[in-house]
Design a protein around this motif. Structure first.
Motif, short mmCIF file in Angstrom:
data_model
loop_
_atom_site.label_atom_id
_atom_site.label_comp_id
_atom_site.label_asym_id
_atom_site.label_seq_id
_atom_site.Cartn_x
_atom_site.Cartn_y
_atom_site.Cartn_z
N GLU A 291 37.25 -13.97 34.30
CA GLU A 291 37.34 -12.74 33.53
C GLU A 291 38.71 -12.62 32.88
O GLU A 291 38.84 -12.40 31.68
CB GLU A 291 37.06 -11.56 34.44
CG GLU A 291 36.92 -10.28 33.68
CD GLU A 291 36.42 -9.16 34.57
OE1 GLU A 291 36.47 -8.02 34.14
OE2 GLU A 291 35.98 -9.44 35.71
N ASP A 292 39.75 -12.78 33.71
CA ASP A 292 41.12 -12.74 33.21
C ASP A 292 41.34 -13.76 32.12
O ASP A 292 41.87 -13.47 31.05
CB ASP A 292 42.09 -13.10 34.35
CG ASP A 292 42.53 -11.87 35.10
OD1 ASP A 292 42.08 -10.78 34.72
OD2 ASP A 292 43.29 -12.01 36.06
N LEU A 293 40.92 -14.97 32.44
CA LEU A 293 41.17 -16.09 31.55
C LEU A 293 40.48 -15.87 30.20
O LEU A 293 41.08 -16.05 29.14
CB LEU A 293 40.65 -17.37 32.22
CG LEU A 293 41.06 -18.70 31.61
CD1 LEU A 293 42.55 -18.81 31.50
CD2 LEU A 293 40.52 -19.85 32.47
N THR A 294 39.23 -15.45 30.26
CA THR A 294 38.49 -15.23 29.03
C THR A 294 39.15 -14.17 28.17
O THR A 294 39.33 -14.35 26.96
CB THR A 294 37.05 -14.77 29.37
OG1 THR A 294 36.54 -15.60 30.38
CG2 THR A 294 36.18 -14.82 28.16
N SER B 211 30.14 -19.91 24.98
CA SER B 211 29.20 -20.79 25.68
C SER B 211 29.60 -21.01 27.13
O SER B 211 28.77 -21.25 27.99
CB SER B 211 29.05 -22.16 25.02
OG SER B 211 29.59 -22.18 23.76
N GLU B 212 30.92 -20.93 27.41
CA GLU B 212 31.37 -21.16 28.78
C GLU B 212 31.31 -19.91 29.62
O GLU B 212 30.90 -19.94 30.77
CB GLU B 212 32.82 -21.69 28.77
CG GLU B 212 32.94 -23.16 28.54
CD GLU B 212 32.03 -23.96 29.45
OE1 GLU B 212 31.88 -23.59 30.62
OE2 GLU B 212 31.47 -24.96 28.96
N ALA B 213 31.80 -18.83 29.04
CA ALA B 213 31.97 -17.61 29.83
C ALA B 213 31.55 -16.40 29.03
O ALA B 213 32.21 -15.37 29.03
CB ALA B 213 33.42 -17.49 30.26
N GLY B 214 30.43 -16.54 28.34
CA GLY B 214 29.96 -15.45 27.47
C GLY B 214 29.77 -14.15 28.22
O GLY B 214 29.95 -13.08 27.66
N ASN B 215 29.44 -14.23 29.49
CA ASN B 215 29.17 -13.00 30.21
C ASN B 215 30.42 -12.19 30.52
O ASN B 215 30.34 -11.05 30.92
CB ASN B 215 28.42 -13.31 31.51
CG ASN B 215 27.04 -13.83 31.23
OD1 ASN B 215 26.45 -13.46 30.21
ND2 ASN B 215 26.55 -14.71 32.07
N PHE B 216 31.58 -12.80 30.32
CA PHE B 216 32.82 -12.07 30.62
C PHE B 216 33.45 -11.48 29.38
O PHE B 216 34.49 -10.84 29.45
CB PHE B 216 33.83 -13.01 31.28
CG PHE B 216 33.35 -13.57 32.58
CD1 PHE B 216 33.38 -12.78 33.72
CD2 PHE B 216 32.87 -14.85 32.67
CE1 PHE B 216 32.93 -13.28 34.92
CE2 PHE B 216 32.43 -15.36 33.86
CZ PHE B 216 32.45 -14.58 35.00
N TYR C 140 40.12 -25.59 30.49
CA TYR C 140 40.21 -25.20 31.89
C TYR C 140 39.11 -24.19 32.26
O TYR C 140 38.62 -24.16 33.38
CB TYR C 140 41.59 -24.62 32.19
CG TYR C 140 41.72 -24.16 33.61
CD1 TYR C 140 41.54 -25.07 34.65
CD2 TYR C 140 41.98 -22.84 33.93
CE1 TYR C 140 41.62 -24.67 35.96
CE2 TYR C 140 42.05 -22.44 35.23
CZ TYR C 140 41.87 -23.35 36.25
OH TYR C 140 41.94 -22.94 37.55
N LEU C 141 38.72 -23.41 31.27
CA LEU C 141 37.69 -22.40 31.49
C LEU C 141 36.44 -23.03 32.11
O LEU C 141 35.77 -22.42 32.94
CB LEU C 141 37.36 -21.75 30.14
CG LEU C 141 36.49 -20.49 30.14
CD1 LEU C 141 37.13 -19.41 30.97
CD2 LEU C 141 36.29 -20.00 28.72
N GLU C 142 36.16 -24.26 31.68
CA GLU C 142 34.95 -24.91 32.17
C GLU C 142 34.97 -25.13 33.67
O GLU C 142 33.93 -25.11 34.32
CB GLU C 142 34.77 -26.26 31.47
CG GLU C 142 34.50 -26.11 30.00
CD GLU C 142 34.57 -27.43 29.26
OE1 GLU C 142 34.38 -28.48 29.90
OE2 GLU C 142 34.83 -27.40 28.05
N VAL C 143 36.16 -25.37 34.22
CA VAL C 143 36.22 -25.72 35.65
C VAL C 143 36.81 -24.61 36.49
O VAL C 143 36.92 -24.74 37.70
CB VAL C 143 37.04 -27.00 35.86
CG1 VAL C 143 36.32 -28.20 35.31
CG2 VAL C 143 38.42 -26.87 35.25
N SER C 144 37.18 -23.50 35.86
CA SER C 144 37.93 -22.49 36.61
C SER C 144 37.03 -21.77 37.61
O SER C 144 35.81 -21.76 37.49
CB SER C 144 38.53 -21.47 35.66
OG SER C 144 37.52 -20.83 34.96
N ASP C 145 37.69 -21.14 38.57
CA ASP C 145 37.01 -20.30 39.56
C ASP C 145 36.28 -19.17 38.88
O ASP C 145 36.69 -18.69 37.84
CB ASP C 145 38.06 -19.62 40.45
CG ASP C 145 38.36 -20.44 41.65
OD1 ASP C 145 37.87 -21.57 41.68
OD2 ASP C 145 39.10 -19.95 42.52
#
Lengths: 874, 161
Positions: free
Chosen positions: A402-405, A431-436, A392-397
Motif C-alpha cells: 500500500e505504502d509502496l504503491t 497490474s501488480e497492485a491495482g487493488n491498492f 520491487y513491487l512484484e516481490v514486495s510484502d
C-alpha cells in the motif's frame, strides 16, 4: 476481622493468579481478591491498606478495573510513615492519571511532602509530581519546585529539575521563573544534576524564546567547555559505558548545543571545534559511541553552516549506511532524511545503497528508505528509480504494498518526463497492485489518457494485454473497461500503432468479452459494474455486429438488486432497442478532460474526497430548474442530492465516470417514474421548449461547438450522463424539439446563476480551513458546507475538534468529522460537513464563529476566529 | 521524551507499564495490545525500532522479556536503547542476575528503580551506583520502620501479658 479479608499476602495472591490455567479461573481469583480488598477498604482497615494497594497495583497491571482503590492511595500518602507514603505514591502514579479529578485532592499532601524534613519523602513527592501533575497542580506547586532546585542534596535538585520540565510543559507561562535556577544547574559537577539541568534548559529554550536568548548568551561557552572536559575526561568507572564517560550526558549536551546553535552564527562558531572533535574521536564499535555520533551529526546538520563539518557528518552517515547492524542503518536513513534539505547532492551519492534498503527484510528500514527515496526523486533520476520500485513491487510484502504503491504513483505523476512513460508505469502498477491504488490516482490516469490523443490506441491495447494477465486487480479492470468503452474501435482496428508495439489481433467480440468478464466477475463492485454497463452501451454503437449480444448482457441487469445498475440496464436497453437513430450521437467519445482544472482541483481538494459534494453549486429555488442546472445535471450521476453543476473539468470527470455511486443517487430514479413518460424522452427532455435553455441544448446535440463553459463538455454527451435527475418537470417535451437543432431563442446559458465559489474560511500558520458550498434543490435557505481542514505544520494534530457558533437567525447542524487526527504537512485532511439554515435568506448573509482545538505532540492548542467572507445570498 | 515504558513477556503478558503522557485506561489497553502484536512478531535480527502512530518504539529483548520505550520522532533511538540497557543492568545488580520471576513478585521494586531512573519521561541519573545507593537507602528506611513497628508491638504484647 472481616471473614473475607483472608489476609493473603501479596506473594500468595500472585502465586494463585499465576497458577490459574484459564482466563476464567484468573478472573475468579481476581474477583475474590477484589471483594476482599473492597471489604477491607470499607472497614477502613489500617494494617492491610499497604498490602491491599500493592495487590491492587498487580491486578491493575493485569488490566482489571481498580478505581475503587484510588482513595486508598490518598490515605496512604497522607499517613506519616515513609513505607506508607512510598507505596501510596507508587499507587497514585499507577492507578491515576492527570485527568482524574481525584488527583486534585492530593495537592495538599504533595505540598506538605515537598516541604518535608526527610529528603526521601521530598523525593517521592517530586517524582509523583513530575510524572502525573496536571496544569492546576503545576501552577499551585511551582514555587515549591523552584525552591527545591537549590536544595542541598543533589538528588533532590535533579528530581526538581525534571519536575520543572513537566511544569513548564503544562504551563508555559511559568517558564520565565525557571530560567535563572535552570542556568545555575549547568555549572554543577554532579552528573545527575547536570543531565537534568541540561534537559531542563533544552525544554526551556523550546518553550520560551526569551530563555533561548538568555541561555545562548550566557551559557554557550560554558556548555562547550563542559562537553570538552567530558570528552577528554579520563576513565571513570561510575559513568563509563563501553569506554565512554557518560554518553547520556554527551548526548544531552549535544542536543542543547544544537538548539543554541540553530540560527545563530556566533554560537555555532564557538562549538565548531568540539563538534569536530566528537565527530572524529568517538569510538564507534558500541551502541553508546554510535548514539553520540548520531546526535553529533544531527547537531552539525542543524547549526549554522560550516562546510567542512557537514562533509564530515555526511561521511559518518555513509559509514552508518554501510554498517551491518540494522539499528545503525535505520538511524542513518533517518538522519539522511534530514540531511536532504541541507545537502541533497551528498545524499544522492548514496542513492544506490538507499534503494537496496527499500528491499530490506526489515519493515522499519524499508519504510524509512522508501520515504527517503521519495524525497530523492527528481526529473533526472525518476526513470531508473521508478523502475526499481516498480520491479520491487512484484516481490514486495503484502502489507508494504500500500505504502509502496502510493509512493510510486505519486513519484510517477510528479516527475514523469512524457505521457507514454507515465501511462506505462501506471499500467505496471495497476497490474501488480491495482487493488491498492487510490481513487484520485486512477482518475488522474484517465484524465491523462484522455488528453493524450496520439496514445489512445496504444493505451487501450496495453490495457487489453494487461487485463488478460491481471484481471483480479479491480482498478486495472475499471481503467480497462473505461478505455475499451471509449477507444474500443482503436483496439480492434489497431489504430494509432506505435513503432514499439507488437501488433495484436483483437476481434470485436474479444473486446466485448473483456467488458463482460468485468461485469460478471463477482469481485467487481458497483462502480466497476456501472462503468462496464456504460462501456457496453458505447461498444454497441462502435461495434454494430455485436450490438445484439451487448443488448443481451445489458438486459441481464434489468432485475438487479442495485437500483443504479437496474436503472442503467433498462435505460441503455431502451436506447439500443428503440433509439438507433440517436445512439451514435449519444455515445460519442468523451470530450477531452481539462487537465489543468483537474490538477488544480486535486491540489485544492483532498485525496479520496474529491467528489461532487465539494462542487460549487447554483441555487435552485423551489425545484424549478434554472437554465444551466438541468444541462449539467445530466452529467451529475454522483450521489449528493444537490445538483452540482460544475464548471471544472475535474468535477465532470468524477461525474462522468459516475464514481460516486452511493445509494443516494438512486433517489433520482423515483422521480423518473413519477413523470410517467418514456424514460428516454425524459432523459433527453433537458428543458421544456419554452425554457430559455433549450437552444443551448440543441447546440449540444447538433454538435455545434459552444464555448460556454458548462455546455461544451456536453457536446459529446456520453451515455453516462443519462441521469434521471436531469428530468425536468416538463417531462413530455418532444424529442424532436431537441434534435432539430434550430431554435428561435438565443442561447442564454450564460445567464445562469453563478456557481458558489469556495472560500478559505480561516487560515493561520498551522492550519487552513476551506469551505465548499452546495445547496439542496428546493431549499434555498439551507446551505451545505463542506469544511476541509489542512495541516500546514510538520506535526500531526490529534484530538482534533472543530466547533462553530452562529447568530440566532441561523441554524447550524454539524455532522461528525471524517477523523480526529490531522496528518502533518498537508498529507491529508479532515472533512466535516455543516448544514446551515438561514431564516433570513436573502436579507442577511451567513456569519460564523469557529473554534478549533487540537493537540500537537500531546499539547493542547486552540484557534479561534470569525468568518465573514461567506459568499452573499447563502 | 519517553511517552511510556512497557515490559511484556514473550507470551504477551504485561510485567510493567509506566505512562508519562496521558493515556486513558482504554487507550492503554489498546496500545499494549497493538504493540505486543507488532513487537513480538518481529524476527530476532531486525532493528530494534518500530514506527507506530507517529512515534517510535524502541524495544529490546532480554531473555523472555521485551523492554519497550515509546519516544518522539526526533529523539535519539540509539540512546534509548542504551537507556533500556542501563535499566536492565541496574535491575540485574539489585536482584542479582534478574529474571522474569523477580520482576513478577517484586514488581513494585522494579517500579521504584524506574522512578529513580526516569521522571517526566526524561533520564534522571546516569550512574548505576547512585541509583543503587538511593534505592538501598529507601529500602532500609522501610526496614527500620517495620522493625520499629514490630518492636513496639512486642513491647505492647509483653506489657499486656
Amino acid at each position: 476481622m472481616n471473614p473475607f479479608s483472608s489476609g493473603t499476602r501479596l506473594r500468595d495472591m500472585i502465586r494463585a493468579i499465576r497458577a490459574c490455567k484459564t482466563a476464567a479461573e484468573e478472573r475468579a481469583v481476581v474477583r475474590k481478591e477484589c471483594a476482599a480488598i473492597r471489604a477491607s477498604i470499607n472497614e477502613n482497615d489500617n494494617d492491610y491498606r499497604h498490602r491491599n494497594l500493592a495487590k491492587l497495583m498487580f491486578i491493575h497491571m493485569l488490566g482489571y478495573p481498580t478505581h475503587f482503590g484510588q482513595m486508598e492511595c490518598l490515605k496512604l500518602i497522607a499517613s506519616p510513615g515513609f513505607p506508607e507514603k512510598r507505596i501510596g505514591y507508587l499507587g497514585l502514579m499507577l492507578l491515576l492519571d492527570e485527568r482524574q479529578e481525584v488527583l486534585m485532592l492530593v495537592t495538599n499532601s504533595l505540598k506538605q511532602d515537598l516541604n518535608h524534613t526527610n529528603q526521601y519523602i521530598v523525593g517521592l513527592a517530586l517524582c509523583a509530581l513530575g510524572n502525573i501533575c496536571s496544569a492546576e497542580m503545576a501552577r499551585d506547586l511551582a514555587p515549591e519546585v523552584e525552591r527545591l532546585l537549590q536544595f542541598r542534596d543533589p538528588n533532590i535538585r535533579k528530581k526538581a529539575a525534571l519536575c520543572s520540565i513537566r511544569i513548564i510543559k503544562k504551563v508555559p507561562d511559568l517558564a520565565e521563573n525557571f530560567i535563572n535556577p535552570a542556568t545555575a544547574l549547568l555549572r554543577e559537577k554532579h552528573h545527575g544534576v547536570l543531565i537534568t539541568g541540561v534537559q531542563l534548559c533544552t525544554d526551556l529554550c523550546k518553550i520560551s524564546p526569551e530563555a533561548l536568548e538568555h541561555i545562548r548568551k550566557k551559557c554557550t561557552d560554558g556548555l562547550v567547555r563542559t562537553l570538552r572536559d567530558l570528552a577528554n575526561s579520563p576513565y571513570s568507572p561510575e559513568y563509563d559505558i563501553a569506554g565512554i564517560t557518560d554518553p547520556f550526558l554527551h548526548i544531552r549536551l549535544l542536543k542543547l548545543l544544537r538548539v543554541l546553535g540553530e540560527g545563530d552564527a556566533d554560537a555555532s562558531d564557538s562549538m565548531n571545534d568540539i563538534l569536530a572533535q566528537v565527530a572524529t574521536k568517538t569510538e564507534t564499535n558500541k551502541v553508546a559511541g554510535n548514539a553520540i555520533l548520531y546526535e553529533c551529526v544531527q547537531t552539525i546538520m542543524s547549526v549554522e553552516d560550516n562546510g567542512g563539518l557537514r562533509v564530515l557528518a555526511i561521511n559518518i552517515l555513509g559509514r552508518f549506511l554501510s554498517n551491518r547492524d540494522n539499528n545503525i542503518r535505520y538511524v542513518a536513513l533517518n538522519m539522511l532524511m534530514k540531511a536532504v534539505t541541507v545537502d541533497a547532492q551528498a545524499v544522492q551519492r548514496h542513492r544506490a545503497t538507499i534503494l537496496e534498503c527499500v528491499k530490506d527484510s526489515d519493515a522499519s528500514i524499508r519504510k524509512r528508505a522508501l520515504e527517503l527515496v521519495y524525497v530523492l526523486v527528481n526529473e533526472t533520476n525518476v526513470k531508473p528509480l521508478a523502475k526499481e520500485l516498480v520491479d520491487y513491487l512484484e516481490v514486495s510484502d503484502h502489507d508494504f504494498r500500500e505504502d509502496l504503491t502510493a509512493k510510486i504513483c505519486s513519484i510517477v505523476a510528479k516527475f514523469s518526463p512524457d505521457k507514454i512513460w507515465y501511462i506505462d508505469q501506471m499500467l505496471k502498477v495497476l497490474s501488480e497492485a491495482g487493488n491498492f491504488v487510490k481513487d484520485e490516482v486512477w482518475h488522474a490516469l484517465i484524465v491523462v489518457i484522455s488528453n493524450a490523443s496520439e496514445l489512445h490506441g496504444y493505451t487501450v491495447r496495453a490495457l487489453y494485454r494487461a487485463f488478460q494477465t491481471s484481471a483480479e486487480q479491480e482498478i486495472l479492470v475499471r481503467v480497462t473497461v473505461w478505455c475499451i468503452g471509449e477507444y474500443g474501435d482503436m483496439l480492434v482496428n489497431n489504430i494509432g500503432m506505435l513503432d514499439i508495439e507488437d501488433p495484436i489481433t483483437v476481434t470485436e467480440s474479444d473486446a466485448v468479452d473483456v467488458v463482460e468478464i468485468a461485469i460478471k466477475r463477482h469481485a467487481s463492485d458497483l462502480t466497476t459494474k456501472a462503468m462496464a454497463l456504460v462501456a457496453l452501451l458505447k461498444l454497441s454503437s462502435r461495434f454494430p455486429s455485436c450490438s445484439e449480444r451487448i443488448r443481451e448482457i445489458i438486459v441481464q441487469f434489468k432485475g438487479n438488486f442495485v437500483l443504479e445498475l437496474q436503472q442503467r440496464s433498462i435505460e441503455f436497453n431502451s436506447i439500443i432497442a428503440k433509439h438507433q437513430n440517436i445512439r451514435s450521437m449519444l455515445v460519442e467519445r468523451m470530450p477531452v478532460l481539462d487537465e489543468a482544472t483537474f490538477v488544480g482541483r486535486r491540489a485544492g481538494s483532498l485525496p479520496g474526497t474529491a467528489s461532487s459534494t465539494t462542487a460549487p453549486s447554483v441555487s435552485l429555488p423551489n425545484g424549478v430548474s434554472k437554465p444551466v442546472a438541468p444541462l449539467v445535471d445530466l452529467l451529475d450521476l454522483s450521489s449528493d442530492d444537490a445538483p452540482a453543476p460544475s464548471s471544472s473539468g475535474g468535477d465532470l470527470l468524477h461525474d462522468l465516470l459516475g464514481v460516486d455511486l452511493s445509494p443516494a443517487s438512486q433517489s433520482g430514479a423515483g422521480k423518473t417514474s413519477n413523470s410517467g413518460t418514456d424514460v428516454l424522452l425524459d432523459l433527453l427532455s433537458i428543458g421544456s421548449p419554452s425554457a430559455p435553455s433549450s437552444s443551448s441544448t440543441i447546440d449540444i446535440l447538433s454538435s455545434n461547438t459552444s464555448n460556454k463553459a458548462p455546455v461544451s463538455p456536453l457536446s459529446d454527451l456520453s451515455p453516462l450522463s443519462l441521469s434521471s435527475r436531469a428530468t425536468s418537470n416538463a417531462g413530455a417535451a418532444p424529442m424532436m424539439d431537441l434534435l432539430d437543432g434550430f431554435s428561435s431563442s438565443p442561447p442564454t446559458d450564460s445567464n445562469g446563476p453563478p456557481a458558489l465559489p469556495s472560500i478559505t474560511a480561516f487560515e493561520s500558520s498551522h492550519l487552513r480551513l476551506t469551505f465548499d458550498f452546495s445547496k439542496q434543490p428546493g431549499n434555498p435557505q439551507t446551505t451545505i458546507i463542506q469544511a476541509t481542514f489542512m495541516n500546514l505544520s510538520s506535526d500531526t494534530y490529534t484530538d482534533f475538534v472543530f466547533q462553530a457558533a452562529v447568530p440566532k437567525f441561523l441554524q447550524l447542524h454539524l455532522d461528525p468529522a471524517s477523523s480526529n487526527t490531522l496528518p502533518a504537512a498537508g498529507n491529508g485532511s479532515v472533512t466535516q460537513s455543516l448544514k446551515v439554515t438561514n431564516s433570513q435568506h436573502g436579507k442577511k448573509s451567513l456569519v460564523m464563529r469557529i473554534r478549533i482545538a487540537y493537540k500537537i505532540n500531546g499539547k493542547d492548542t486552540l484557534e479561534e476566529g470569525q468568518i465573514n467572507n461567506f459568499p452573499r445570498d447563502l | 521524551m519517553i511517552h511510556f515504558v512497557l515490559l511484556i513477556s514473550r507470551q504477551g503478558k504485561v510485567r510493567l507499564t509506566k505512562w508519562y503522557s496521558p493515556y486513558s485506561q482504554k487507550e492503554r489497553n489498546k496500545v499494549i495490545r497493538e504493540l505486543s502484536g507488532v513487537i513480538l512478531s518481529r524476527a530476532p535480527k531486525l532493528c530494534n525500532f518500530v514506527e507506530w502512530r507517529g512515534h517510535k518504539v524502541v524495544y529490546k529483548r532480554y531473555a523472555s522479556l521485551y523492554f519497550c520505550m515509546c519516544i518522539d520522532d526526533e529523539d535519539n533511538e540509539l540512546e534509548v536503547l542504551e537507556m533500556i540497557h542501563h535499566y536492565v543492568e541496574i535491575l540485574d545488580r539489585y536482584f542479582g542476575s534478574v529474571c522474569e520471576l523477580d520482576l513478577i513478585f517484586n514488581f513494585h521494586k522494579a517500579y521504584y528503580i524506574l522512578d529513580e531512573l526516569l521522571i517526566a519521561g526524561e533520564l534522571q541519573e546516569s550512574s548505576k551506583k547512585t541509583v543503587a545507593r538511593l534505592i538501598a537507602a529507601q529500602d532500609s528506611l522501610v526496614e527500620t520502620a517495620k522493625e520499629e513497628a514490630s518492636s513496639i508491638s512486642n513491647i505492647i504484647a509483653q506489657a499486656t501479658k
